[in-house]
Design a protein around this motif. Structure first.
Motif, PDB file in Angstrom:
ATOM      1  N   MET A 180       0.842  -1.190   0.000  1.00 37.10           N
ATOM      2  CA  MET A 180       0.000   0.000   0.000  1.00 37.10           C
ATOM      3  C   MET A 180       0.878   1.240   0.000  1.00 37.10           C
ATOM      4  O   MET A 180       1.932   1.270   0.608  1.00 37.10           O
ATOM      5  CB  MET A 180      -0.921  -0.003   1.230  1.00 37.10           C
ATOM      6  N   SER A 181       0.427   2.288  -0.706  1.00 37.07           N
ATOM      7  CA  SER A 181       1.171   3.531  -0.756  1.00 37.07           C
ATOM      8  C   SER A 181       0.191   4.695  -0.696  1.00 37.07           C
ATOM      9  O   SER A 181      -0.815   4.702  -1.413  1.00 37.07           O
ATOM     10  CB  SER A 181       1.998   3.607  -2.038  1.00 37.07           C
ATOM     11  N   THR A 182       0.467   5.650   0.182  1.00 39.23           N
ATOM     12  CA  THR A 182      -0.355   6.844   0.307  1.00 39.23           C
ATOM     13  C   THR A 182       0.439   8.037  -0.205  1.00 39.23           C
ATOM     14  O   THR A 182       1.637   8.158   0.060  1.00 39.23           O
ATOM     15  CB  THR A 182      -0.757   7.070   1.775  1.00 39.23           C
ATOM     16  N   ARG A 183      -0.243   8.911  -0.925  1.00 41.83           N
ATOM     17  CA  ARG A 183       0.422  10.063  -1.542  1.00 41.83           C
ATOM     18  C   ARG A 183      -0.261  11.344  -1.073  1.00 41.83           C
ATOM     19  O   ARG A 183      -1.492  11.440  -1.078  1.00 41.83           O
ATOM     20  CB  ARG A 183       0.319   9.964  -3.066  1.00 41.83           C
ATOM     21  N   ILE A 184       0.538  12.337  -0.682  1.00 42.61           N
ATOM     22  CA  ILE A 184      -0.038  13.606  -0.243  1.00 42.61           C
ATOM     23  C   ILE A 184       0.505  14.787  -1.032  1.00 42.61           C
ATOM     24  O   ILE A 184       0.055  15.910  -0.833  1.00 42.61           O
ATOM     25  CB  ILE A 184       0.182  13.840   1.264  1.00 42.61           C
ATOM     26  N   SER A 185       1.476  14.550  -1.935  1.00 45.31           N
ATOM     27  CA  SER A 185       2.040  15.638  -2.741  1.00 45.31           C
ATOM     28  C   SER A 185       1.920  15.283  -4.214  1.00 45.31           C
ATOM     29  O   SER A 185       1.622  14.139  -4.579  1.00 45.31           O
ATOM     30  CB  SER A 185       3.505  15.869  -2.371  1.00 45.31           C
ATOM     31  N   SER A 186       2.142  16.258  -5.076  1.00 38.93           N
ATOM     32  CA  SER A 186       1.984  16.065  -6.512  1.00 38.93           C
ATOM     33  C   SER A 186       2.885  14.943  -7.021  1.00 38.93           C
ATOM     34  O   SER A 186       4.016  14.775  -6.567  1.00 38.93           O
ATOM     35  CB  SER A 186       2.321  17.361  -7.255  1.00 38.93           C
ATOM     36  N   TRP A 187       2.377  14.205  -8.016  1.00 36.95           N
ATOM     37  CA  TRP A 187       3.141  13.133  -8.622  1.00 36.95           C
ATOM     38  C   TRP A 187       4.180  13.696  -9.594  1.00 36.95           C
ATOM     39  O   TRP A 187       3.932  14.700 -10.260  1.00 36.95           O
ATOM     40  CB  TRP A 187       2.208  12.189  -9.368  1.00 36.95           C
ATOM     41  N   PRO A 188       5.346  13.054  -9.704  1.00 37.76           N
ATOM     42  CA  PRO A 188       6.356  13.523 -10.663  1.00 37.76           C
ATOM     43  C   PRO A 188       5.838  13.468 -12.096  1.00 37.76           C
ATOM     44  O   PRO A 188       5.044  12.598 -12.458  1.00 37.76           O
ATOM     45  CB  PRO A 188       7.521  12.550 -10.456  1.00 37.76           C
ATOM     46  N   ALA A 189       6.300  14.389 -12.914  1.00 39.07           N
ATOM     47  CA  ALA A 189       5.873  14.479 -14.311  1.00 39.07           C
ATOM     48  C   ALA A 189       6.105  13.148 -15.026  1.00 39.07           C
ATOM     49  O   ALA A 189       7.130  12.493 -14.845  1.00 39.07           O
ATOM     50  CB  ALA A 189       6.623  15.598 -15.016  1.00 39.07           C
ATOM     51  N   GLY A 190       5.131  12.782 -15.831  1.00 39.52           N
ATOM     52  CA  GLY A 190       5.199  11.552 -16.598  1.00 39.52           C
ATOM     53  C   GLY A 190       4.567  10.351 -15.928  1.00 39.52           C
ATOM     54  O   GLY A 190       4.407   9.305 -16.563  1.00 39.52           O
ATOM     55  N   THR A 191       4.189  10.483 -14.667  1.00 38.84           N
ATOM     56  CA  THR A 191       3.597   9.362 -13.935  1.00 38.84           C
ATOM     57  C   THR A 191       2.109   9.255 -14.244  1.00 38.84           C
ATOM     58  O   THR A 191       1.378  10.234 -14.095  1.00 38.84           O
ATOM     59  CB  THR A 191       3.757   9.562 -12.415  1.00 38.84           C
ATOM     60  N   PRO A 192       1.611   8.083 -14.638  1.00 33.19           N
ATOM     61  CA  PRO A 192       0.156   7.892 -14.683  1.00 33.19           C
ATOM     62  C   PRO A 192      -0.379   7.950 -13.248  1.00 33.19           C
ATOM     63  O   PRO A 192      -0.015   7.115 -12.409  1.00 33.19           O
ATOM     64  CB  PRO A 192      -0.003   6.494 -15.292  1.00 33.19           C
ATOM     65  N   MET A 193      -1.197   8.959 -12.957  1.00 33.35           N
ATOM     66  CA  MET A 193      -1.513   9.244 -11.559  1.00 33.35           C
ATOM     67  C   MET A 193      -3.006   9.401 -11.283  1.00 33.35           C
ATOM     68  O   MET A 193      -3.398   9.668 -10.151  1.00 33.35           O
ATOM     69  CB  MET A 193      -0.780  10.511 -11.095  1.00 33.35           C
ATOM     70  N   TRP A 194      -3.820   9.205 -12.306  1.00 38.27           N
ATOM     71  CA  TRP A 194      -5.263   9.329 -12.104  1.00 38.27           C
ATOM     72  C   TRP A 194      -5.978   8.613 -13.233  1.00 38.27           C
ATOM     73  O   TRP A 194      -5.446   8.536 -14.362  1.00 38.27           O
ATOM     74  CB  TRP A 194      -5.690  10.796 -12.085  1.00 38.27           C
ATOM     75  N   VAL A 195      -7.135   8.076 -12.936  1.00 36.73           N
ATOM     76  CA  VAL A 195      -8.004   7.502 -13.960  1.00 36.73           C
ATOM     77  C   VAL A 195      -9.417   7.948 -13.679  1.00 36.73           C
ATOM     78  O   VAL A 195      -9.818   8.111 -12.520  1.00 36.73           O
ATOM     79  CB  VAL A 195      -7.935   5.958 -13.998  1.00 36.73           C
ATOM     80  N   ASP A 196     -10.174   8.186 -14.744  1.00 37.31           N
ATOM     81  CA  ASP A 196     -11.588   8.460 -14.526  1.00 37.31           C
ATOM     82  C   ASP A 196     -12.437   7.848 -15.634  1.00 37.31           C
ATOM     83  O   ASP A 196     -11.939   7.457 -16.689  1.00 37.31           O
ATOM     84  CB  ASP A 196     -11.884   9.937 -14.291  1.00 37.31           C
ATOM     85  N   LEU A 197     -13.722   7.750 -15.331  1.00 39.29           N
ATOM     86  CA  LEU A 197     -14.665   7.026 -16.169  1.00 39.29           C
ATOM     87  C   LEU A 197     -15.880   7.906 -16.415  1.00 39.29           C
ATOM     88  O   LEU A 197     -16.500   8.397 -15.466  1.00 39.29           O
ATOM     89  CB  LEU A 197     -15.090   5.738 -15.458  1.00 39.29           C
ATOM     90  N   GLY A 198     -16.215   8.119 -17.694  1.00 33.59           N
ATOM     91  CA  GLY A 198     -17.445   8.803 -18.048  1.00 33.59           C
ATOM     92  C   GLY A 198     -18.503   7.777 -18.426  1.00 33.59           C
ATOM     93  O   GLY A 198     -18.246   6.893 -19.247  1.00 33.59           O
ATOM     94  N   VAL A 199     -19.683   7.880 -17.843  1.00 37.54           N
ATOM     95  CA  VAL A 199     -20.713   6.852 -18.016  1.00 37.54           C
ATOM     96  C   VAL A 199     -22.054   7.479 -18.394  1.00 37.54           C
ATOM     97  O   VAL A 199     -22.301   8.666 -18.171  1.00 37.54           O
ATOM     98  CB  VAL A 199     -20.889   6.015 -16.731  1.00 37.54           C
ATOM     99  N   ASP A 200     -22.927   6.642 -18.948  1.00 39.13           N
ATOM    100  CA  ASP A 200     -24.298   7.058 -19.232  1.00 39.13           C
ATOM    101  C   ASP A 200     -25.174   6.977 -17.996  1.00 39.13           C
ATOM    102  O   ASP A 200     -26.067   7.808 -17.799  1.00 39.13           O
ATOM    103  CB  ASP A 200     -24.901   6.177 -20.338  1.00 39.13           C
ATOM    104  N   ASP A 201     -24.940   5.968 -17.160  1.00 37.71           N
ATOM    105  CA  ASP A 201     -25.759   5.725 -15.981  1.00 37.71           C
ATOM    106  C   ASP A 201     -24.868   5.795 -14.753  1.00 37.71           C
ATOM    107  O   ASP A 201     -24.247   4.804 -14.361  1.00 37.71           O
ATOM    108  CB  ASP A 201     -26.430   4.351 -16.101  1.00 37.71           C
ATOM    109  N   LEU A 202     -24.806   6.976 -14.137  1.00 34.32           N
ATOM    110  CA  LEU A 202     -23.909   7.179 -13.006  1.00 34.32           C
ATOM    111  C   LEU A 202     -24.314   6.352 -11.785  1.00 34.32           C
ATOM    112  O   LEU A 202     -23.449   5.720 -11.161  1.00 34.32           O
ATOM    113  CB  LEU A 202     -23.837   8.666 -12.664  1.00 34.32           C
ATOM    114  N   PRO A 203     -25.586   6.305 -11.390  1.00 32.98           N
ATOM    115  CA  PRO A 203     -25.942   5.484 -10.226  1.00 32.98           C
ATOM    116  C   PRO A 203     -25.574   4.014 -10.405  1.00 32.98           C
ATOM    117  O   PRO A 203     -25.115   3.365  -9.458  1.00 32.98           O
ATOM    118  CB  PRO A 203     -27.457   5.673 -10.112  1.00 32.98           C
ATOM    119  N   ALA A 204     -25.745   3.483 -11.628  1.00 32.89           N
ATOM    120  CA  ALA A 204     -25.400   2.084 -11.869  1.00 32.89           C
ATOM    121  C   ALA A 204     -23.900   1.860 -11.749  1.00 32.89           C
ATOM    122  O   ALA A 204     -23.452   0.842 -11.198  1.00 32.89           O
ATOM    123  CB  ALA A 204     -25.883   1.649 -13.249  1.00 32.89           C
TER     124      ALA A 204
END
Length: 260
Positions: free
Chosen positions: A1-25
């Motif tokens: 496990m790793s916890t991060r509290i400061s900005s990630w170094p440039a070039g690091t994949p550091m976030w993912v997000d998902l756009g959906v049609d049905d948010l509650p589902a």
């Protein structure tokens, strides 16, 4: 496990997000699968939610901005200057699908396509640094580009993010890890995917960690998801690839159970 509290170094994949049609589902599916809970991105966030594990952000889910777009997990790479990185994308032959813009005080971002057609995001942190918890059950642990165009993809990301590469030996597999500029740390992968079906674009695949991949796979199927790759033991760990209820594809790979 790793916890991060400061900005990630440039070039690091550091976030993912998902756009959906049905948010509650989507909320219900990932809550059951990974135990996520959610907080709002704010009054001006258009319904965007931050998914949390142990009180720390691990991913984003929100309504699609364009209903005609596919339902996909988007990988974001860190930048110290989103505008400058956007210019590098264009100079390397990529495209900007959205010019750099501010997301309230959370950060500055752009959406781009590389020279082989894979879409990714660029994020310059403000108050939101990206993933605050990684490499544990239900959180981000790896991102890799699946492409038919292996060497052109390597050339593009080397030019934009300064990556060097480490080849990974594997039977019937051509794969390299991306070594971050500055410290040489492995932060992502590029896979020469010769099995991509015709018409399916090159893409970045998000991998989430699991304490028990078989259990997670069984839960996904019980929730109505499909396993695109059966649970398999590999030199890199036990893994599977899942297609969620709205077409969202992601990998699940084993990590040691957290004692936190």
């Amino acid at each position: 496990m790793s916890t991060r509290i400061s900005s990630w170094p440039a070039g690091t994949p550091m976030w993912v997000d998902l756009g959906v049609d049905d948010l509650p589902a989507a909320k219900a599916f990932y809550t059951e699968l990974f135990g996520w809970d959610y907080t709002s991105g704010g009054e001006d966030a258009g319904g965007y939610l931050l998914a949390h594990v142990g009180g720390r952000a691990v991913a984003g889910i929100g309504p699609k901005q364009d209903p005609s777009m596919p339902t996909v997990w988007t990988t974001f790479l860190a930048s110290d200057d989103a505008d400058a990185t956007a210019e590098k994308v264009k100079a390397a032959g990529g495209q900007l699908l959205a010019p750099p813009f501010d997301v309230m005080d959370s950060g500055r971002m752009t959406i781009a396509a590389d020279t082989v057609g894979a879409v990714f995001g660029i994020w310059q942190a403000g108050t939101h640094i990206g993933a605050e918890r990684v490499n544990e059950h239900g959180s981000l642990c790896w991102n890799e580009l699946h492409t038919r165009d292996y060497e052109p993809a390597q050339d593009f990301y080397a030019e934009v993010f300064g990556f060097d590469y480490q080849d990974i030996d594997g039977e019937d597999m051509v794969y390299s890890t991306c070594l971050r500029s500055g410290d040489g740390r492995e932060v992502a992968g590029i896979h020469h995917d010769t099995q991509l079906p015709e018409g399916v674009p090159n893409y970045w695949l998000t991998w989430f960690a699991s304490d028990d991949v078989s259990q997670t796979a069984d839960a996904a199927e019980q929730l109505g998801a499909t396993l695109l790759m059966p649970v398999t033991d590999t030199p890199f760990g036990r893994m599977t690839i899942v297609q969620g209820l709205q077409g969202d594809v992601f990998g699940v790979i084993a990590v040691a159970p957290s004692t936190d």
